[in-house]
Design a protein around this motif. Sequence first.
Motif, PDB file in Angstrom:
ATOM      1  N   UNK A 204      -9.258 -18.517 -11.056  1.00 53.35           N
ATOM      2  CA  UNK A 204      -9.631 -19.122 -12.337  1.00 53.35           C
ATOM      3  C   UNK A 204     -10.546 -18.189 -13.128  1.00 53.35           C
ATOM      4  N   UNK A 205     -11.504 -17.567 -12.425  1.00 44.58           N
ATOM      5  CA  UNK A 205     -12.423 -16.637 -13.100  1.00 44.58           C
ATOM      6  C   UNK A 205     -11.664 -15.459 -13.691  1.00 44.58           C
ATOM      7  N   UNK A 206     -10.705 -14.926 -12.921  1.00 44.39           N
ATOM      8  CA  UNK A 206      -9.922 -13.796 -13.419  1.00 44.39           C
ATOM      9  C   UNK A 206      -9.059 -14.209 -14.606  1.00 44.39           C
ATOM     10  N   UNK A 207      -8.490 -15.413 -14.539  1.00 47.39           N
ATOM     11  CA  UNK A 207      -7.569 -15.857 -15.585  1.00 47.39           C
ATOM     12  C   UNK A 207      -8.266 -16.049 -16.928  1.00 47.39           C
ATOM     13  N   UNK A 208      -9.482 -16.590 -16.909  1.00 50.36           N
ATOM     14  CA  UNK A 208     -10.175 -16.824 -18.183  1.00 50.36           C
ATOM     15  C   UNK A 208     -11.072 -15.660 -18.582  1.00 50.36           C
ATOM     16  N   UNK A 209     -11.114 -14.609 -17.733  1.00 53.20           N
ATOM     17  CA  UNK A 209     -11.897 -13.420 -18.070  1.00 53.20           C
ATOM     18  C   UNK A 209     -13.382 -13.590 -17.885  1.00 53.20           C
ATOM     19  N   UNK A 210     -13.780 -14.415 -16.906  1.00 51.17           N
ATOM     20  CA  UNK A 210     -15.205 -14.643 -16.662  1.00 51.17           C
ATOM     21  C   UNK A 210     -15.844 -13.439 -15.984  1.00 51.17           C
ATOM     22  N   UNK A 211     -17.011 -13.048 -16.482  1.00 52.05           N
ATOM     23  CA  UNK A 211     -17.823 -12.019 -15.844  1.00 52.05           C
ATOM     24  C   UNK A 211     -19.229 -12.577 -15.673  1.00 52.05           C
ATOM     25  N   UNK A 212     -19.810 -12.469 -14.475  1.00 54.62           N
ATOM     26  CA  UNK A 212     -21.150 -13.043 -14.276  1.00 54.62           C
ATOM     27  C   UNK A 212     -22.184 -12.332 -15.119  1.00 54.62           C
TER      28      UNK A 212
END
Length: 344
Positions: A51-59
């Motif tokens: 999910x993080x990769x799909x929406x382009x999330x970066x901490x």
Amino acid sequence: MTSAQQPVPARPTSRDVARAAGVSQATVSLVLGEKWPGRVSETTAQRVRDAAAEIGYRPNLAARSLRLGRTRTALLVVPALTNEFFARVYAGAAALAAEHDFGVVLYPSPDGTGPARDPFASARAALDGVIASSMAADALGALHGADLPLVMLDSDPSDTGPAAHVNLDIADGMRQVTDHLLRLGHRRFLHLASAVDTWTFAVRAEALHEALGAAGDATVRTVRAPLDVGAGRAVAEQALSAGGGRPTAIVCDDDVLAAGACKAARRLGLRVPDELSVTGFDDLALATALEPELTTVRLPAERVGQRGMEALLAVLDGRPVERGGLPVRLVVRGSTAPPPAART
């Protein structure tokens, strides 16, 4: 509305990841902070990562660092980068660090193996830990009192000061060199040793002398030179020109010194390996640039950097550090052959 007036898309947040994965924000924090084992199933953890990769999330590393009291930065202290070995150590450490959202600041001692200026006005505030080569140990003086975890590379494992040690099986490497030359029939040796007084070179000398002593009929003479081709050539040339029985093999502490030994042989009209065998240590690119190519010990430099970073991360997390020396391997090339007497 012009392109300059287009609203900037909001940066995805951990809440967005939680919504996309169908889990709580706490679960997202556990998974992306690598704290999930034993708390979250592998299936759920993978769903969060996807999910993080799909929406382009970066901490937000800055915010997380403030929460954790960490800067997620390690300092790698090495000799001046005139030797590719340490560049490869850095590459290995940086690659592993990137997988854990860490950065690695490279600090080559400006005087090679000597003292260095303080790389940071406040090391405590700027770093989470230090990884250092024993060949640049004097550069660590500026960091004393900073109370930082220290991982030493290629250093005396009996030293209780560092939080961890990462070593190569240097003694075994020298034993492999010696056994190879003894099997070829060599009995008169010259040890072209590094003039740098560190644990790693002391171990090489000790292993060489022990192996030759066990052979019974072998002799060895040791001369020392700075880690420089020109210095190695001058010292080797002088040793080969001295009276007494000329050695049939030169065992060098480093490929750079071995290159100097090969130049000395050419100046004296000695053919390598027909009249003189030469060995190195490290397996730098230089080893295959020489003609004949150099028999040497291959050291896994990138793996040294990786293990150093792994050890620091383990110390920071309160986990046990992996023990045991990294294996090394003799690479036999064209610079070694039986001595002339063994071929007649």
